[in-house]
Scaffold this motif. Structure first.
Motif, PDB file in Angstrom:
ATOM      1  N   THR A 152       0.824  -1.199   0.000  1.00  0.00           N
ATOM      2  CA  THR A 152       0.000   0.000   0.000  1.00  0.00           C
ATOM      3  C   THR A 152       0.856   1.245   0.000  1.00  0.00           C
ATOM      4  OG1 THR A 152      -1.613   1.282   1.220  1.00  0.00           O
ATOM      5  CG2 THR A 152      -0.300  -0.188   2.529  1.00  0.00           C
ATOM      6  N   GLU A 153       0.441   2.171  -0.880  1.00  0.00           N
ATOM      7  CA  GLU A 153       1.071   3.491  -0.822  1.00  0.00           C
ATOM      8  C   GLU A 153       0.119   4.362  -0.028  1.00  0.00           C
ATOM      9  OE1 GLU A 153       1.330   4.623  -4.879  1.00  0.00           O
ATOM     10  OE2 GLU A 153       2.559   2.880  -5.324  1.00  0.00           O
ATOM     11  N   GLY A 154       0.683   5.267   0.730  1.00  0.00           N
ATOM     12  CA  GLY A 154      -0.179   6.255   1.386  1.00  0.00           C
ATOM     13  C   GLY A 154      -0.795   5.781   2.675  1.00  0.00           C
ATOM     14  N   TYR A 155      -0.189   4.773   3.354  1.00  0.00           N
ATOM     15  CA  TYR A 155      -0.709   4.378   4.669  1.00  0.00           C
ATOM     16  C   TYR A 155      -0.534   5.543   5.639  1.00  0.00           C
ATOM     17  CZ  TYR A 155      -0.860   2.310   9.312  1.00  0.00           C
ATOM     18  OH  TYR A 155      -1.151   2.070  10.630  1.00  0.00           O
ATOM     19  N   ILE A 156      -1.601   5.852   6.371  1.00  0.00           N
ATOM     20  CA  ILE A 156      -1.554   6.981   7.308  1.00  0.00           C
ATOM     21  C   ILE A 156      -1.810   6.452   8.711  1.00  0.00           C
ATOM     22  CG2 ILE A 156      -2.694   9.154   7.991  1.00  0.00           C
ATOM     23  CD1 ILE A 156      -3.721   9.076   4.935  1.00  0.00           C
ATOM     24  N   SER A 157      -0.861   6.693   9.617  1.00  0.00           N
ATOM     25  CA  SER A 157      -1.109   6.374  11.026  1.00  0.00           C
ATOM     26  C   SER A 157      -1.401   7.678  11.758  1.00  0.00           C
ATOM     27  CB  SER A 157       0.106   5.694  11.639  1.00  0.00           C
ATOM     28  OG  SER A 157      -0.068   5.678  13.052  1.00  0.00           O
ATOM     29  N   LEU A 158      -2.468   7.680  12.545  1.00  0.00           N
ATOM     30  CA  LEU A 158      -2.813   8.889  13.304  1.00  0.00           C
ATOM     31  C   LEU A 158      -2.395   8.749  14.772  1.00  0.00           C
ATOM     32  CD1 LEU A 158      -6.248   9.766  11.653  1.00  0.00           C
ATOM     33  CD2 LEU A 158      -3.963  10.628  11.109  1.00  0.00           C
ATOM     34  N   GLU A 159      -1.438   7.883  15.014  1.00  0.00           N
ATOM     35  CA  GLU A 159      -0.939   7.663  16.380  1.00  0.00           C
ATOM     36  C   GLU A 159      -0.445   8.988  16.984  1.00  0.00           C
ATOM     37  OE1 GLU A 159       2.171   4.788  16.566  1.00  0.00           O
ATOM     38  OE2 GLU A 159       2.276   4.885  18.764  1.00  0.00           O
ATOM     39  N   GLY A 160      -0.877   9.263  18.195  1.00  0.00           N
ATOM     40  CA  GLY A 160      -0.402  10.449  18.919  1.00  0.00           C
ATOM     41  C   GLY A 160      -1.019  11.762  18.456  1.00  0.00           C
ATOM     42  N   LYS A 161      -1.917  11.715  17.459  1.00  0.00           N
ATOM     43  CA  LYS A 161      -2.468  12.971  16.908  1.00  0.00           C
ATOM     44  C   LYS A 161      -3.784  13.347  17.607  1.00  0.00           C
ATOM     45  CE  LYS A 161       0.159  13.005  13.026  1.00  0.00           C
ATOM     46  NZ  LYS A 161       1.326  13.810  12.966  1.00  0.00           N
ATOM     47  N   ASN A 162      -4.070  14.639  17.576  1.00  0.00           N
ATOM     48  CA  ASN A 162      -5.400  15.115  17.968  1.00  0.00           C
ATOM     49  C   ASN A 162      -6.210  15.208  16.679  1.00  0.00           C
ATOM     50  OD1 ASN A 162      -4.887  15.456  20.788  1.00  0.00           O
ATOM     51  ND2 ASN A 162      -3.525  17.121  20.178  1.00  0.00           N
ATOM     52  N   VAL A 163      -7.148  14.284  16.539  1.00  0.00           N
ATOM     53  CA  VAL A 163      -7.821  14.090  15.253  1.00  0.00           C
ATOM     54  C   VAL A 163      -9.228  14.686  15.304  1.00  0.00           C
ATOM     55  CG1 VAL A 163      -8.612  12.341  13.591  1.00  0.00           C
ATOM     56  CG2 VAL A 163      -6.561  11.916  14.979  1.00  0.00           C
ATOM     57  N   VAL A 164      -9.604  15.377  14.239  1.00  0.00           N
ATOM     58  CA  VAL A 164     -10.999  15.803  14.089  1.00  0.00           C
ATOM     59  C   VAL A 164     -11.549  15.124  12.841  1.00  0.00           C
ATOM     60  CG1 VAL A 164     -12.565  17.733  13.619  1.00  0.00           C
ATOM     61  CG2 VAL A 164     -10.716  18.008  15.271  1.00  0.00           C
ATOM     62  N   VAL A 165     -12.648  14.400  13.021  1.00  0.00           N
ATOM     63  CA  VAL A 165     -13.321  13.751  11.886  1.00  0.00           C
ATOM     64  C   VAL A 165     -14.565  14.578  11.577  1.00  0.00           C
ATOM     65  CG1 VAL A 165     -14.503  11.662  11.098  1.00  0.00           C
ATOM     66  CG2 VAL A 165     -12.428  11.474  12.501  1.00  0.00           C
ATOM     67  N   LEU A 166     -14.747  14.918  10.307  1.00  0.00           N
ATOM     68  CA  LEU A 166     -15.901  15.729   9.900  1.00  0.00           C
ATOM     69  C   LEU A 166     -16.895  14.843   9.165  1.00  0.00           C
ATOM     70  CD1 LEU A 166     -13.967  18.867   8.553  1.00  0.00           C
ATOM     71  CD2 LEU A 166     -14.974  18.539  10.822  1.00  0.00           C
ATOM     72  N   GLY A 167     -18.138  14.765   9.667  1.00  0.00           N
ATOM     73  CA  GLY A 167     -19.163  13.936   9.019  1.00  0.00           C
ATOM     74  C   GLY A 167     -19.937  13.173  10.080  1.00  0.00           C
ATOM     75  N   GLY A 168     -21.121  12.658   9.683  1.00  0.00           N
ATOM     76  CA  GLY A 168     -21.961  11.972  10.667  1.00  0.00           C
ATOM     77  C   GLY A 168     -22.508  10.653  10.159  1.00  0.00           C
ATOM     78  N   GLY A 169     -21.889  10.111   9.096  1.00  0.00           N
ATOM     79  CA  GLY A 169     -22.372   8.837   8.555  1.00  0.00           C
ATOM     80  C   GLY A 169     -21.528   7.673   9.050  1.00  0.00           C
ATOM     81  N   ASP A 170     -21.803   6.495   8.479  1.00  0.00           N
ATOM     82  CA  ASP A 170     -21.070   5.302   8.915  1.00  0.00           C
ATOM     83  C   ASP A 170     -19.587   5.400   8.574  1.00  0.00           C
ATOM     84  OD1 ASP A 170     -23.195   4.080  10.117  1.00  0.00           O
ATOM     85  OD2 ASP A 170     -23.849   3.062   8.300  1.00  0.00           O
ATOM     86  N   THR A 171     -19.262   6.053   7.452  1.00  0.00           N
ATOM     87  CA  THR A 171     -17.844   6.182   7.100  1.00  0.00           C
ATOM     88  C   THR A 171     -17.119   7.024   8.150  1.00  0.00           C
ATOM     89  OG1 THR A 171     -18.436   6.024   4.782  1.00  0.00           O
ATOM     90  CG2 THR A 171     -16.256   6.886   5.256  1.00  0.00           C
ATOM     91  N   ALA A 172     -17.775   8.082   8.620  1.00  0.00           N
ATOM     92  CA  ALA A 172     -17.171   8.919   9.668  1.00  0.00           C
ATOM     93  C   ALA A 172     -16.940   8.088  10.928  1.00  0.00           C
ATOM     94  CB  ALA A 172     -18.063  10.119   9.963  1.00  0.00           C
ATOM     95  N   MET A 173     -17.924   7.252  11.294  1.00  0.00           N
ATOM     96  CA  MET A 173     -17.759   6.422  12.506  1.00  0.00           C
ATOM     97  C   MET A 173     -16.584   5.465  12.329  1.00  0.00           C
ATOM     98  SD  MET A 173     -19.909   7.731  14.320  1.00  0.00           S
ATOM     99  CE  MET A 173     -20.521   9.139  13.422  1.00  0.00           C
ATOM    100  N   ASP A 174     -16.440   4.919  11.115  1.00  0.00           N
ATOM    101  CA  ASP A 174     -15.330   3.986  10.874  1.00  0.00           C
ATOM    102  C   ASP A 174     -13.984   4.707  10.985  1.00  0.00           C
ATOM    103  OD1 ASP A 174     -17.169   2.036  10.507  1.00  0.00           O
ATOM    104  OD2 ASP A 174     -17.038   1.963   8.337  1.00  0.00           O
ATOM    105  N   CYS A 175     -13.935   5.965  10.537  1.00  0.00           N
ATOM    106  CA  CYS A 175     -12.683   6.735  10.653  1.00  0.00           C
ATOM    107  C   CYS A 175     -12.392   7.034  12.123  1.00  0.00           C
ATOM    108  CB  CYS A 175     -12.782   8.047   9.867  1.00  0.00           C
ATOM    109  SG  CYS A 175     -12.895   7.785   8.102  1.00  0.00           S
TER     110      CYS A 175
END
Ligand code: FAD
Ligand code: SF4
Length: 468
Positions: free
Chosen positions: A276-299
């Motif tokens: 895979t190219e572009g694997y993103i780890s959000l370890e240690g980050k303060n993350v904001v997810v925008l959205g209210g659907g199932d995809t947002a919940m999965d993120c």
């Protein structure tokens, strides 16, 4: 023995055990356990066997729910598996990922203070257990017709189509650009909702039935579409929707801002040990997810499992008016996701092209829109910035029609969806009589079970077209 129809008064609804939140966030495995023979029989026996089963009509594939519940309550697993496979290509998968509270279980007569029958978990139990015990669909009576159909896309729609074709003596050859079957089942939906071994086992079952898969093959690039039209008696398109919806506000291209689907796909490939190219780890980050659907919940829940420092989900309506399944919101909340309701993003802010926060405005809900959900209206002067060092945008997907559709006379509507009406004669035929289509690319992003239904119905249309 006569059935005690008031059994539900003594036996309440019990769901399979769910892992404690603090345990489940340590890994990506599924969070729900399974019923065994006794618990599934006990729960199945709660069914009232309604004369007019609403659950069956609300289920998009119209499963024979009360009938297989009865077989389970009597301990007749093989017959239950046979019956559940008559209407559903992916029963163990729908049992896991369908939003049952909005579908079959939402329509159960007992969902009126007594607790709906646990239909999804029983459906999962039937297929999981029967397949593990070696049960397989019996196709010994099928007479080959000599006809062959190319299916583009090994997602739920393509698999639904292939299943019905092969059961009717038509050979399906399923092409997909990905290295595994499943479409979004494998590459979009995270492991904690659906472990990939389950999809792999379904591949083995379908191959055993005579479905052929040609993977790592992009139609239109690796093989020209014309070749499929020349070599096969008909073609089914089940190619999904993959155009990412942007927010249209400043700052979306800043570093640290990610699109939902590539983020989830790369994480799934990483867990599957696929290149895979572009694997993103959000370890240690303060993350904001925008959205209210199932995809947002999965993120949200993926970021938590990757070890994010904090995960905040901002959505422009309130909890009642959000599109995602209640079950998944509860799961996300239990796992530590903070929800900010009634917040509409208006800008991504940052320094030196690196995101530092999301500017949002508070909303009040106005009149319902055409889909019945109340419109969010910004409250003047209520802007605030939510600090973030990573942002995931999960606003959904639009169709991604292939550039070659027009050349082959496949019409699309103004939104980019392929025109293949359910009520066409034959069903799901496109404007090119030899080409059929179904699933997300026809109805827009929706559900696994609706894609399965359309694939299966399109196969019926193809059988009519081939006159077999
Ligand atoms: P897809 O599953 O998208 O499959 C299309 C396939 O076509 C893909 O494998 C693609 O590689 C292939 N393809 C496309 N073009 C080509 C080409 N040119 N050549 C070869 N192959 C091609 N639904 C639920 O019911 N429950 C859930 O919990 C749920 N969670 C979701 C979570 C996420 C993150 C996402 C994105 C979706 C979720 N959905 C869920 C929706 C569900 O996954 C989709 O509605 C469903 O997969 C659509 O099926 P499909 O067969 O139409 O398309
Ligand atoms: Fe319910 Fe989905 Fe199964 Fe239908 S396919 S019975 S809606 S879980």
């Amino acid at each position: 023995m006569t059935k005690n129809n008031f059994q539900f008064l003594d036996v309440g609804r019990v769901d399979p055990k769910k892992l404690e939140a603090k345990e489940r966030v340590k890994g990506f495995g599924e969070i729900y356990g399974s019923f065994d023979a006794d618990s599934s029989a006990e729960q199945a026996d709660r069914c009232l066997e309604c004369g007019n089963p609403y659950c069956e009509w609300k289920c998009p594939v119209h499963n024979y729910i009360p009938n297989w519940l009865k077989l389970v309550s009597e301990g007749n697993l093989a017959q239950a598996a046979e019956l559940s496979h008559q209407t559903n290509t992916l029963p163990e998968i729908c049992g896991r990922v369908c939003p049952q509270d909005r579908l079959c279980e939402g329509a159960c007569t007992l969902n009126d203070g007594f607790g709906a029958v646990t239909i999804g978990s029983v459906e999962k139990y039937i297929a999981d257990t029967a397949l593990a015990e070696g049960w397989r669909p019996d196709l010994s009576h099928v007479v080959p017709t000599g006809k062959r159909v190319a299916v583009i896309g090994a997602g739920p729609a393509g698999l639904g189509c292939a299943d019905v074709l092969v059961r009717n003596g038509v050979k399906p050859v399923v092409y997909d650009r990905y290295p595994e079957i499943g479409g979004l089942l494998t590459f979009g939906i995270p492991e904690f909702k659906l472990e990939k071994e389950v999809v792999k086992r379904r591949r083995e079952v379908l191959e055993g039935m005579g479905v052929e898969f040609v993977l790592n093959t992009d139609i239109g690039k690796d093989i020209p579409f014309q070749q499929l039209l020349d070599e096969y008696d008909a073609v089914f398109l089940g190619m999904g929707t993959y155009t990412y919806m942007k927010g249209g506000f400043p700052g979306e291209d800043m570093q640290g801002v990610h699109e939902a689907l590539p983020y989830l796909v790369a994480n799934n490939k990483h867990l599957l040990d696929l290149p895979t190219e572009g694997y993103i780890s959000l370890e240690g980050k303060n993350v904001v997810v925008l959205g209210g659907g199932d995809t947002a919940m999965d993120c949200n829940r993926t970021a938590i499992r990757q070890g994010a420092n904090s995960v905040t989900c901002a959505y422009r309506r309130d909890e009642e008016n959000m599109p995602g399944s209640r079950r998944e919101v509860n799961n996300a909340r239990e796992e530590g996701v903070q929800f900010l309701w009634n917040r509409q993003p208006i800008e991504i802010v940052g320094e030196n092209n690196q995101v530092t926060g999301v500017k949002v405005v508070t909303t009040a809900l106005g009149e319902p829109d055409e889909r019945g959900r109340r419109r969010p209206e910004p409250v003047p002067g209520s802007e605030e910035i939510i600090p973030a060092d990573a942002v995931v945008i999960a606003f959904g997907f639009r169709p991604s029609p292939a550039p070659w559709f027009a050349e082959f006379g496949v019409n699309i509507d103004e939104g980019g969806r392929v025109v293949a009406p359910a009520e066409a004669q034959p069903a799901y035929q496109t404007s090119n009589p030899k080409i059929f289509a179904g699933g997300d690319m026809v109805r827009g992003s929706d559900l696994v079970v609706t894609a399965v239904w359309e694939g299966r119905q399109a196969a019926e249309g193809i059988l009519d077209y081939l006159e077999v």
